[in-house]
Scaffold this active site. Structure first.
Site, PDB file in Angstrom:
ATOM      1  N   LYS A 132       0.839  -1.193   0.000  1.00 12.91           N
ATOM      2  CA  LYS A 132       0.000   0.000   0.000  1.00 12.91           C
ATOM      3  C   LYS A 132       0.873   1.241   0.000  1.00 12.91           C
ATOM      4  CE  LYS A 132       0.610   2.031   3.261  1.00 12.91           C
ATOM      5  NZ  LYS A 132       1.895   2.665   3.757  1.00 12.91           N
ATOM      6  N   TYR A 217      -4.566   4.283   6.246  1.00 15.12           N
ATOM      7  CA  TYR A 217      -5.037   3.327   7.270  1.00 15.12           C
ATOM      8  C   TYR A 217      -6.335   3.813   7.913  1.00 15.12           C
ATOM      9  CZ  TYR A 217      -0.609   0.794   7.060  1.00 15.12           C
ATOM     10  OH  TYR A 217       0.470   0.047   6.639  1.00 15.12           O
TER      11      TYR A 217
HETATM   12  P1  NAD Z   1      12.373   1.621   2.072  1.00 17.56           P
HETATM   13  O1  NAD Z   1      12.862   2.960   1.647  1.00 17.56           O
HETATM   14  O2  NAD Z   1      12.916   1.087   3.348  1.00 17.56           O
HETATM   15  O3  NAD Z   1      12.679   0.540   0.931  1.00 17.56           O
HETATM   16  C1  NAD Z   1      12.469   0.831  -0.422  1.00 17.56           C
HETATM   17  C2  NAD Z   1      13.286  -0.116  -1.268  1.00 17.56           C
HETATM   18  O4  NAD Z   1      13.147   0.278  -2.633  1.00 17.56           O
HETATM   19  C3  NAD Z   1      14.793  -0.078  -0.954  1.00 17.56           C
HETATM   20  O5  NAD Z   1      15.304  -1.393  -0.986  1.00 17.56           O
HETATM   21  C4  NAD Z   1      15.368   0.729  -2.100  1.00 17.56           C
HETATM   22  O6  NAD Z   1      16.698   0.375  -2.416  1.00 17.56           O
HETATM   23  C5  NAD Z   1      14.430   0.363  -3.245  1.00 17.56           C
HETATM   24  N1  NAD Z   1      14.409   1.362  -4.313  1.00 17.56           N
HETATM   25  C6  NAD Z   1      14.480   1.063  -5.627  1.00 17.56           C
HETATM   26  N2  NAD Z   1      14.443   2.182  -6.354  1.00 17.56           N
HETATM   27  C7  NAD Z   1      14.373   3.214  -5.486  1.00 17.56           C
HETATM   28  C8  NAD Z   1      14.324   4.630  -5.649  1.00 17.56           C
HETATM   29  N3  NAD Z   1      14.317   5.202  -6.849  1.00 17.56           N
HETATM   30  N4  NAD Z   1      14.253   5.388  -4.535  1.00 17.56           N
HETATM   31  C9  NAD Z   1      14.210   4.822  -3.305  1.00 17.56           C
HETATM   32  N5  NAD Z   1      14.252   3.487  -3.090  1.00 17.56           N
HETATM   33  C10 NAD Z   1      14.337   2.692  -4.175  1.00 17.56           C
HETATM   34  O7  NAD Z   1      10.793   1.697   2.090  1.00 17.56           O
HETATM   35  P2  NAD Z   1       9.803   0.722   2.865  1.00 17.56           P
HETATM   36  O8  NAD Z   1       9.462   1.337   4.177  1.00 17.56           O
HETATM   37  O9  NAD Z   1      10.316  -0.649   2.847  1.00 17.56           O
HETATM   38  O10 NAD Z   1       8.475   0.868   1.966  1.00 17.56           O
HETATM   39  C11 NAD Z   1       8.325   0.161   0.758  1.00 17.56           C
HETATM   40  C12 NAD Z   1       6.835   0.055   0.433  1.00 17.56           C
HETATM   41  O11 NAD Z   1       6.175  -0.629   1.485  1.00 17.56           O
HETATM   42  C13 NAD Z   1       6.098   1.378   0.289  1.00 17.56           C
HETATM   43  O12 NAD Z   1       5.127   1.284  -0.709  1.00 17.56           O
HETATM   44  C14 NAD Z   1       5.429   1.593   1.623  1.00 17.56           C
HETATM   45  O13 NAD Z   1       4.261   2.377   1.572  1.00 17.56           O
HETATM   46  C15 NAD Z   1       5.108   0.169   1.998  1.00 17.56           C
HETATM   47  N6  NAD Z   1       5.037  -0.034   3.450  1.00 17.56           N
HETATM   48  C16 NAD Z   1       3.994  -0.722   3.942  1.00 17.56           C
HETATM   49  C17 NAD Z   1       3.889  -0.957   5.303  1.00 17.56           C
HETATM   50  C18 NAD Z   1       2.783  -1.791   5.845  1.00 17.56           C
HETATM   51  O14 NAD Z   1       2.609  -1.821   7.060  1.00 17.56           O
HETATM   52  N7  NAD Z   1       2.034  -2.490   5.000  1.00 17.56           N
HETATM   53  C19 NAD Z   1       4.866  -0.443   6.162  1.00 17.56           C
HETATM   54  C20 NAD Z   1       5.951   0.250   5.634  1.00 17.56           C
HETATM   55  C21 NAD Z   1       6.018   0.450   4.252  1.00 17.56           C
END
Ligand code: NAD
Length: 366
Positions: A132, A217
């Site tokens: 999401k 949420y």
């Molecule tokens: P994060 O920044 O920790 O991870 C993002 C990943 O994408 C990294 O591995 C990064 O290297 C990669 N990536 C590839 N291209 C990129 C770019 N151009 N810029 C930045 N990163 C790039 O983020 P996250 O917290 O893991 O979130 C990822 C997804 O998960 C999002 O869509 C977020 O909304 C979702 N999320 C959901 C929940 C949940 O509870 N369901 C919680 C946190 C995040």
């Protein structure tokens, strides 16, 4: 390669048609009791929540990874026993079409990349579980739904709370009208965001700010509890740091009216934490959760006392549910259409802020 992919997609479509007519086919997850997942994007959520959850699932297994950081390949391969042929990067991602060992790609990339990798995943013949918010816009959500439909693949959104026992109990309290028909819901989720350079503050990668990330949420809770789609929204934004939040929203409050007349009062913020709750008010009492949207420690109260269930791993529950949909050829309760409905409301909220007006949401399209 293109020829291979076209013939694969044609074969998949034909097999799916046969299955629809009741013929047995040997489609991807048939004869399997476990569905094989590849994680796309190995950031914080994949590392700390999803990969550990995939060690607890009954119907799903982590077998592949897609990463743009070569250094992560060996770390993940060693930790989770990922075989070399199941490791991809963003450039050779489409070669997944030749890998029958992977059934599902779980997209855990910045929001603005969900559309591209969902569509590429579907074209490579993979089912898609997408984090999401589903995408940056309703139009992008629709394109993702269309691509999965055209390629006969299932699509679901990572709405983990819909599998969480406290949330399910609250929906039951609402449905059964234990405290009378609902009249109002208050819901909010926010946190103080740190690093000013992160993708969550960039419009193209995030699609929006607090609303897209965590306000969703609160929106989900209102839609889940009522089972209804808002017919109108009114919203306001407050910005206290115009530089940090130059591209995305900082704090938003909004109200939504449901067709039954339930009024929802919602808020979200990147400026302060401590808001992580919902409360629902019926004629004869109220109930709610606080914290409501955390990974664990969900707790609540109702007119009759505490609401407390054993803790579960929400990601494991969400992943197992999708795996079972694939194994049993069922539509997910959190299918792409569910993500699209949220994006339609989110777009109406942004339009209300922009125009300073109440925005009606077309019936059946909310
Ligand atoms: P994060 O920044 O920790 O991870 C993002 C990943 O994408 C990294 O591995 C990064 O290297 C990669 N990536 C590839 N291209 C990129 C770019 N151009 N810029 C930045 N990163 C790039 O983020 P996250 O917290 O893991 O979130 C990822 C997804 O998960 C999002 O869509 C977020 O909304 C979702 N999320 C959901 C929940 C949940 O509870 N369901 C919680 C946190 C995040």
């Amino acid at each position: 390669m293109n020829q291979d992919r076209r013939s694969f997609v044609r074969t998949t479509a034909a097999l799916s048609t046969l299955a629809g007519l009741g013929f047995h086919t040997s489609n991807a997850a048939d004869n399997q009791s476990t569905v094989n997942f590849a994680l796309v994007g190995l950031g914080s959520l994949s590392t700390n929540q999803i990969a550990p959850a995939l060690q607890k699932t009954k119907h799903a297994k982590l077998v592949g990874i897609v990463t743009g950081t070569p250094a992560k390949e060996k770390i993940w391969a060693d930790k989770y026993g990922i075989e070399k042929q199941n490791i991809y990067n963003y450039d050779n991602f489409d070669q997944l079409v030749d890998n029958e060992a992977i059934d599902v790609v779980y997209i855990v990339l910045p929001n603005g990349m969900h559309k591209e990798f969902t569509i590429r995943g579907a074209k490579a013949g993979k089912h898609v579980l997408c984090e999401k918010p589903m995408a940056n816009s309703a139009a992008d959500c629709q394109a993702m739904i269309d691509a999965c439909r055209e390629n006969q693949r299932k699509l679901a959104v990572g709405y983990r709370c819909q599998f969480e026992p406290h949330h399910l109990h609250c929906r039951e309290l609402a449905n059964s009208q234990k405290y009378g028909p609902l009249k109002a819901i208050e819901a909010g989720f926010g946190f103080k965001i740190g690093d000013p350079n992160q993708w969550r503050l960039k419009a193209d990668l995030a699609g929006g700010g607090a609303l897209m990330d965590v306000g969703i949420y609160a929106l989900q809770a209102c839609r889940f509890l009522t089972g209804e789609e808002p017919v109108a929204v009114t919203a306001q934004e407050t910005k206290t740091d115009a530089k940090k939040f130059a591209e995305v929203d900082e704090t938003i409050t909004w109200t939504m009216t449901m067709p039954s007349g339930v009024n929802c009062y919602c808020s979200t913020s990147y400026a302060f934490g401590g808001i992580n709750r919902f409360n629902a008010y019926g004629d004869r009492g109220s109930f709610g959760l606080d914290p409501a949207f955390s990974y664990g420690g969900i707790t609540g109260t109702s007119k009759d006392g505490p609401i407390k269930f054993p803790e579960i791993d929400q990601f494991a529950a969400e992943i197992d549910a999708f795996a079972q949909c694939i194994l049993q050829d069922r539509q997910s309760t959190v299918a792409g259409e569910e993500g699209l409905r949220d994006l339609r409301v989110i777009e109406a909220i942004y339009a209300s802020i922009e125009n300073g007006k109440r925005i009606a949401i077309e019936s059946g399209k909310g």
